[in-house]
Design a protein around this motif. Structure first.
Motif, PDB file in Angstrom:
ATOM      1  N   GLY B 486       0.813  -1.225  -0.041  1.00  8.86           N
ATOM      2  CA  GLY B 486      -0.165   0.004   0.050  1.00  8.86           C
ATOM      3  C   GLY B 486       0.740   1.123  -0.100  1.00  8.86           C
ATOM      4  N   LEU B 487       2.136   1.191   0.178  1.00 15.55           N
ATOM      5  CA  LEU B 487       2.888   2.188   0.481  1.00 15.55           C
ATOM      6  C   LEU B 487       3.056   2.993  -0.832  1.00 15.55           C
ATOM      7  N   THR B 488       3.774   2.514  -1.959  1.00 12.17           N
ATOM      8  CA  THR B 488       3.505   3.265  -3.309  1.00 12.17           C
ATOM      9  C   THR B 488       2.351   4.038  -3.604  1.00 12.17           C
ATOM     10  N   PRO B 489       1.177   3.255  -3.808  1.00 15.80           N
ATOM     11  CA  PRO B 489      -0.084   4.004  -3.930  1.00 15.80           C
ATOM     12  C   PRO B 489      -0.405   5.156  -2.772  1.00 15.80           C
ATOM     13  N   ALA B 490      -0.217   4.874  -1.565  1.00 16.62           N
ATOM     14  CA  ALA B 490      -0.323   5.928  -0.564  1.00 16.62           C
ATOM     15  C   ALA B 490       0.348   6.921  -0.736  1.00 16.62           C
ATOM     16  N   LEU B 491       1.646   6.940  -1.090  1.00 10.95           N
ATOM     17  CA  LEU B 491       2.420   7.999  -1.326  1.00 10.95           C
ATOM     18  C   LEU B 491       2.057   8.875  -2.277  1.00 10.95           C
ATOM     19  N   ARG B 492       1.560   8.458  -3.572  1.00 10.96           N
ATOM     20  CA  ARG B 492       1.062   8.799  -4.773  1.00 10.96           C
ATOM     21  C   ARG B 492      -0.300   9.591  -4.370  1.00 10.96           C
ATOM     22  N   ALA B 493      -1.176   8.771  -3.450  1.00 12.27           N
ATOM     23  CA  ALA B 493      -2.398   9.537  -3.207  1.00 12.27           C
ATOM     24  C   ALA B 493      -1.997  10.938  -2.460  1.00 12.27           C
ATOM     25  N   ALA B 494      -1.059  10.851  -1.550  1.00 14.00           N
ATOM     26  CA  ALA B 494      -0.729  11.840  -0.741  1.00 14.00           C
ATOM     27  C   ALA B 494      -0.164  13.067  -1.807  1.00 14.00           C
ATOM     28  N   GLY B 495       0.740  12.671  -2.812  1.00 11.47           N
ATOM     29  CA  GLY B 495       1.190  13.672  -3.542  1.00 11.47           C
ATOM     30  C   GLY B 495       0.345  14.290  -4.744  1.00 11.47           C
ATOM     31  N   ILE B 496      -0.856  13.816  -4.877  1.00 12.94           N
ATOM     32  CA  ILE B 496      -1.694  14.490  -5.681  1.00 12.94           C
ATOM     33  C   ILE B 496      -2.076  15.981  -5.374  1.00 12.94           C
ATOM     34  N   ALA B 497      -1.866  16.914  -6.194  1.00 14.14           N
ATOM     35  CA  ALA B 497      -2.143  18.348  -6.266  1.00 14.14           C
ATOM     36  C   ALA B 497      -3.683  18.501  -6.201  1.00 14.14           C
ATOM     37  N   PRO B 498      -4.388  19.142  -5.355  1.00 13.72           N
ATOM     38  CA  PRO B 498      -5.916  19.336  -5.677  1.00 13.72           C
ATOM     39  C   PRO B 498      -6.446  19.550  -6.944  1.00 13.72           C
ATOM     40  N   VAL B 499      -5.715  20.701  -7.432  1.00 14.81           N
ATOM     41  CA  VAL B 499      -6.100  21.538  -8.715  1.00 14.81           C
ATOM     42  C   VAL B 499      -5.752  20.549  -9.874  1.00 14.81           C
ATOM     43  N   ARG B 500      -4.198  20.337  -9.917  1.00 16.53           N
ATOM     44  CA  ARG B 500      -3.870  19.756 -10.904  1.00 16.53           C
ATOM     45  C   ARG B 500      -4.417  18.334 -11.234  1.00 16.53           C
ATOM     46  N   GLY B 501      -4.499  17.661 -10.109  1.00 13.17           N
ATOM     47  CA  GLY B 501      -5.421  16.287 -10.284  1.00 13.17           C
ATOM     48  C   GLY B 501      -6.844  16.491 -10.892  1.00 13.17           C
ATOM     49  N   LEU B 502      -7.278  17.684 -10.279  1.00 16.73           N
ATOM     50  CA  LEU B 502      -8.827  17.532 -10.960  1.00 16.73           C
ATOM     51  C   LEU B 502      -8.644  17.673 -12.601  1.00 16.73           C
ATOM     52  N   GLN B 503      -7.591  18.532 -13.017  1.00 15.45           N
ATOM     53  CA  GLN B 503      -7.590  18.855 -14.249  1.00 15.45           C
ATOM     54  C   GLN B 503      -7.034  17.554 -14.976  1.00 15.45           C
ATOM     55  N   VAL B 504      -6.057  16.805 -14.352  1.00 12.29           N
ATOM     56  CA  VAL B 504      -5.600  15.568 -15.395  1.00 12.29           C
ATOM     57  C   VAL B 504      -6.578  14.364 -15.055  1.00 12.29           C
ATOM     58  N   GLY B 505      -7.091  14.326 -13.856  1.00 13.96           N
ATOM     59  CA  GLY B 505      -7.671  13.004 -13.372  1.00 13.96           C
ATOM     60  C   GLY B 505      -8.601  12.584 -14.225  1.00 13.96           C
ATOM     61  N   GLY B 506      -8.614  12.783 -15.178  1.00 11.46           N
ATOM     62  CA  GLY B 506      -9.798  12.078 -16.280  1.00 11.46           C
ATOM     63  C   GLY B 506      -9.448  10.683 -16.613  1.00 11.46           C
ATOM     64  N   ARG B 507      -8.557  10.624 -17.728  1.00 10.46           N
ATOM     65  CA  ARG B 507      -8.585   9.341 -18.282  1.00 10.46           C
ATOM     66  C   ARG B 507      -6.851   9.176 -18.385  1.00 10.46           C
TER      67      ARG B 507
END
Lengths: 110, 913
Positions: B486-507
């Motif tokens: 779970g560590l790698t996915p957890a670190l990735r989740a923690a590293g998501i920037a709210p705004v950029r994530g929303l823009q990118v987070g489609g496909r």
């Protein structure tokens, strides 16, 4: 028992203010507050202990048994880091609300 | 101000423990009130109050004392309860929230959850199973009081190259009285015995011990009592102790068995105790668990009287070290004792033999042999679990692309990075806890079937069980695995920037995907590398196993059946029908005559029981001898194992005679003593000279002429190198532990019945046991090797499959990401073959990197296998090359489907998306 929330908050604040100077036992705290308030905050002494214990419970204070300068066993209270933070916050809040109250009172007086 | 005792405040604060160690007590409160009143009173007196008035005024100011005291006590109690509750509740609340959310998430993506759970059950289940064995066999202390102080003592003759040559009775006495390191030492003598009283005479495993045996082990009988040092007598004590198994087998678990008279080797004994079911003798036995324990001073009939220092009848000793002594200290003192004894008895201890005493922890002595096998299996299981973790991490990462939006939203509305990371970790730990629980249940359900797979020669098998340590281990492994994947996915989740994530987070696309590609590529490389290591290990074991099976056993196993016959040894010489050598030789002859007419038997031989190849659990006793024609020495500075066989022995086994002759019926007591040696003997002791015609002199001064050399028989196991061995004629060296070897056309059951009947006709008191085919024996001798090979292969196979799945996943992801590009290329006229190559290249590169990394890792790690490989180098090029090719082939197949998908991208769709 203190009879209003305002009073309880005030007593806590005073205790913190007094204890910031260094560890004291319950009687020393009582005396210090009496001195500073010219006795105007006249509550039963037992109320002070209730406040002390409550603040200790909330980890604003910590207490330890020690020996007084007259060589008696006494519980000494000390402000914790959380206590210091609370003192800062509360003093500001008090100052600003007191200012507001005074301003309103001033307007009324005028 | 004196500090309170207990945990330091800094530490308490760090772990968020309550700062106050205990609640305010009534004592505290009373003390405080009392202090206050006294201080106030003095203060008032100083201000001019009279002492009486001051006291009253102090009390008035304090308030009504009893009421105040009660109030203070009540609120202390209330605060105390609410403070702890409050903290606990807040944490539980967040945890429950996380758990509920995790459960929903897992339930939503059923496919992923199912795959993850299945692989987790495999990974954790494998670890649990192996840990169960490792824990019971290696980790758990022996089930005795203060087991770390239990030791075994052996005699060695390093000068003759011989280990474990047995212990003599005077030596046992010296260990007890002169060594000064033991609380007590018990001699041990393992033997078969004939237990009469049932339908027919049964052979039982008999252990002769010193009377202090049970006291020094600290073992009590389940029913009745054990014998003790107080009862010491030179011969066998009348009271014997029986095992729980024998109690059930022969006495129907009847509690009134205490006091029953039984006949063991024709001698009367009284059963005084039954041991509990879990009690096992902590040492080697002839075959199976001890059935009867019997105490003796080893110094009256049937033992030689007076005891001779040079007659090493005892198999060794078990002792309890004095408290506070380490094994090394004990060994040093025994070294001193050995030197002393050699000086005192120079005739019994020729200096060139360098007689010495060796002390070994009882646990190591019992289980040391399986340590390498179990260590290997444990490492293999851990590798599989690691691969499983990597696989699941990769799956979770793939999903985290889909969840980028979700996390970005949660972050935008105020979730902290830590909270998100904790959420992902909660999910993965929940997942692996479910997997671990399922694995535990599966193990529990299949327990009996799994235990049946374990080769019976692994010691302490009876102690393997699914118990609390195993459940605790399962819990630890599950949580550890959950955090790991779970560590790698957890670190990735923690590293998501709210705004950029929303823009990118489609496909697809964007920084998130580049990060993911890197992470997943690394994971795939790790996975492949780990698989390579496992496969190389399995390959080396496979090659070793093949080499073992290819080894010439020195006999023809097909149609060969053997059985054993025990000739009872009554304690009193007058009662012994087979006391003298000529009586024993006559018995051998009668058996040979009687058995010759057995139906279906073409050829038959009798021998001493050690001459049944692959049958012995323990290595044979080494006996020192000398070669008198060697100018340099007349001392017994050589050692070999000895056995006795009848005339047709080598013929029955199908062993080739290399030189000279083998025995005939004429080689009996009246003829000159002759021996046959094996090739290992000739190689070691007579490399430049034909051994035939040379003489061997035993320590008792008997001279034997070597008349023949035979091919090496791999008696100790196909993978054990042959040791020098000397065969005597059974008519010249008769024995009471007999074996019958038969070349037959019949099956083993028929042979057993016929053999039992025929032996009974010679003497009803002789038990027949251990009738088996040579194939069975050979197969049992490689059982441990087969077991580890099967397990490691299964682990390696799973690893390969998981690696292929992982590679396939990454490949699909990469192709999906580049589908636009492929569409455009196709539209511009690129041939599909080129597209497929383009698509597959990155994944294949990863595979190659993984394979190379894995091969290097294998080269480093395979050295640990050196105790387990046979006839193969641990860096065997063939194995390494095959594994490399295999993995590249599997990787290619795993890439094929996604690569073909790349060529089918519709240019229009690709451009639209």
């Amino acid at each position: 028992m203190p009879d209003s929330i305002l009073l309880r908050g005030t007593l806590d604040l005073l205790i913190l203010k007094v204890l910031i100077l260094g560890p004291m036992n319950g009687f020393e705290i009582t005396r210090a507050i009496e001195d500073r308030s010219d006795g105007s905050l006249d509550v039963e002494d037992s109320a002070l202990y209730q406040a002390l214990h409550r603040m200790e419970e909330r980890q604003l204070l910590e207490a330890e048994w020690g020996v007084s300068d007259k060589n008696r066993r006494a519980r000494y209270y000390r402000v914790t880091r959380a206590g210091r933070a609370r003192l800062r916050e509360e003093s500001q809040r008090w100052a600003s609300s007191a200012k507001t109250v005074l301003r309103i009172l001033g307007e009324v007086a005028r | 101000v004196t500090p309170e005792p207990g945990i330091r405040r800094g530490i308490r604060r760090f772990f968020r423990l309550a700062i106050r160690s205990a609640s305010l007590t009534a004592n505290d409160i009373d003390g405080e009130i009392d202090f206050h009143l006294r201080e106030r009173r003095e203060h008032l007196i100083a201000r001019g109050y009279s002492p009486e008035d001051a006291g009253a005024e102090a009390r008035r100011r304090f308030g009504e004392i009893d009421a105040a005291r009660a109030r203070l006590l009540r609120s202390a109690l209330r605060h105390d309860a609410s403070a702890t509750l409050w903290d606990w509740e807040r944490h539980m609340d967040t945890l429950m929230q996380d758990l509920r959310y995790a459960a929903r998430t897992l339930a939503r993506s059923r496919g992923l959850t199912a795959v993850a759970l299945l692989t987790l059950i495999l990974g954790i289940g494998g670890n649990l199973a192996i840990f169960g064995i490792v824990n019971a066999v290696l980790l758990q202390p022996l089930p005795f009081a203060r087991p770390e102080r239990l030791v075994r003592v052996f005699d060695d003759l390093p000068g003759a190259g011989a280990k474990n040559v047995g212990l003599s009775v005077p030596e046992l006495v010296d260990l007890n009285e002169r060594a000064g390191v033991f609380e007590g030492v018990s001699g041990l003598i393992s033997a078969s015995a004939a237990l009469a009283g049932g339908e027919r005479v049964e052979r039982v495993e008999f252990l002769g011990t010193s009377p202090n045996y049970f006291e020094l082990l600290g073992a009590k009988a389940a029913i009745g009592r054990t014998y003790g040092q107080a009862e010491w007598s030179p011969g066998f004590l009348d009271g014997v102790v029986i095992s729980d198994a024998l109690w059930h087998r022969q006495f129907g678990a009847d509690p009134s068995v205490i006091g029953r008279r039984i006949r063991v080797d024709e001698d009367p004994y009284t059963i005084i105790g039954v041991m509990p079911p879990g009690f096992r003798h902590p040492g080697q036995t002839l075959s199976g668990d001890v059935d009867i324990w019997s105490g003796t001073g080893f110094s009256a009939d049937p033992f030689p009287t007076p005891p001779a220092r040079g007659v090493r009848l005892l198999g060794g000793a078990i002792g309890r070290l004095k408290p506070g002594l380490t094994l090394q200290q004990a060994q040093r003192r025994l070294d001193v004792l050995a030197v002393d004894l050699q000086r005192t008895y120079p005739n019994d201890y020729p200096s060139r033999l360098r007689w010495s005493l060796r002390v070994e922890s009882a646990q190591t002595s019992l289980t040391g042999g399986v340590r390498p096998t179990l260590a290997l299996l444990f490492i293999a299981a851990i590798f599989v679990l690691l691969i499983v973790c990597v696989n699941i991490a990769s799956l979770l990462l793939a999903r985290s692309t889909v969840r980028t939006r979700e996390f970005a939203v949660r972050k935008a509305i105020g979730a902290s990075s830590a909270r998100l990371a904790r959420q992902v970790l909660t999910e993965s730990v929940l997942l692996s806890l479910i997997g671990g629980a399922a694995a535990t249940v599966m193990l529990r359900v299949t327990q009996t079937r799994l235990l049946a797979l374990i080769p019976p020669d692994i010691p302490r098998m009876n102690e393997i069980q699914l118990d609390w340590p195993l459940v605790a281990f399962s819990l630890v492994v599950s949580i550890g695995a959950g955090i790991l994947f779970g560590l790698t996915p957890a670190l990735r989740a923690a590293g998501i920037a709210p705004v950029r994530g929303l823009q990118v987070g489609g496909r697809t696309g964007g920084a998130q995907s580049i990060g993911q590609r890197r992470a997943r590529s690394t994971l795939v490389v790790i996975q492949i590398a780990l698989s390579v290591v496992l496969l190389v290990g399995a390959g080396l074991l496979l090659r070793s196993f093949a080499a073992v099976l290819r080894t010439d056993p020195g006999l023809d196993p097909d149609g060969l059946i053997d059985g054993q016959v025990w000739v009872p040894v009554p304690n009193h010489p007058e009662a012994n029908k087979y006391l003298t050598a000529s009586q024993q030789a006559a018995l051998a002859k009668r058996l040979l005559d009687q058995l010759e007419s057995l139906p279906g038997v073409t050829r038959l031989a009798v021998a001493s029981s050690g001459e049944v190849p692959f049958s012995s659990a323990t290595s044979p006793l080494q006996i020192p001898f000398s070669l008198p024609d060697e100018a340099a020495t007349h001392e017994n500075d050589h050692a070999a194992s000895f056995g006795a066989v009848s005339a047709h022995y080598f013929d029955v086994l199908g062993t080739t005679v290399k030189r000279g002759r083998v025995f005939t019926e004429q080689d009996d007591a009246r003829a000159p003593y002759v021996v046959v040696v094996n090739e290992a003997f000739a190689r070691r002791f007579s490399p430049r000279q034909d051994p035939v015609g040379r003489r061997v002199q035993t320590s008792r001064g008997i001279e034997l002429e070597i008349v023949g050399v035979v091919e090496d028989i791999r008696t100790a196991g196909l993978d054990a190198s042959p040791e020098p061995h000397v065969y005597g004629s059974i008519l010249q060296f008769p024995t009471v532990a007999l074996a019958v070897l038969m070349r037959t056309h019949t099956d083993v059951k028929t042979a057993e019945v016929a053999l039992t009947r025929a032996v009974a006709e010679v003497d009803r008191e002789l038990p027949v046991f251990g009738v088996r085919t040579m194939r069975e024996l050979m197969s049992a001798s490689v059982a441990r090797r087969r077991f580890s090979l099967a397990l490691v292969s299964a682990f390696a196979g799973s690893a390969l499959l998981l690696a292929a799945i992982g590679l396939y996943g990454v490949m699909s992801f990469l192709v999906g990401q580049r589908s636009q590009e492929f569409g455009i290329r196709l539209a511009l006229g690129a041939p599909p073959r080129a597209i497929a190559g383009l698509a597959a290249r990155p994944a294949l590169t990863l595979a190659l990197v993984g394979v190379l990394l894995g091969l290097v890792l294998s080269l480093i790690m395979s050295r640990w296998l050196s105790a387990l490989v046979f006839d193969v180098s641990t860096s065997d090029p063939l194995t390494f090359a095959s594994v490399g090719v295999l993995l590249v082939a599997v990787a290619t197949v795993a890439c094929l489907v996604p690569a073909r998908r790349a060529t089918r991208v519709s240019p229009l769709d690709a451009l639209r998306s």
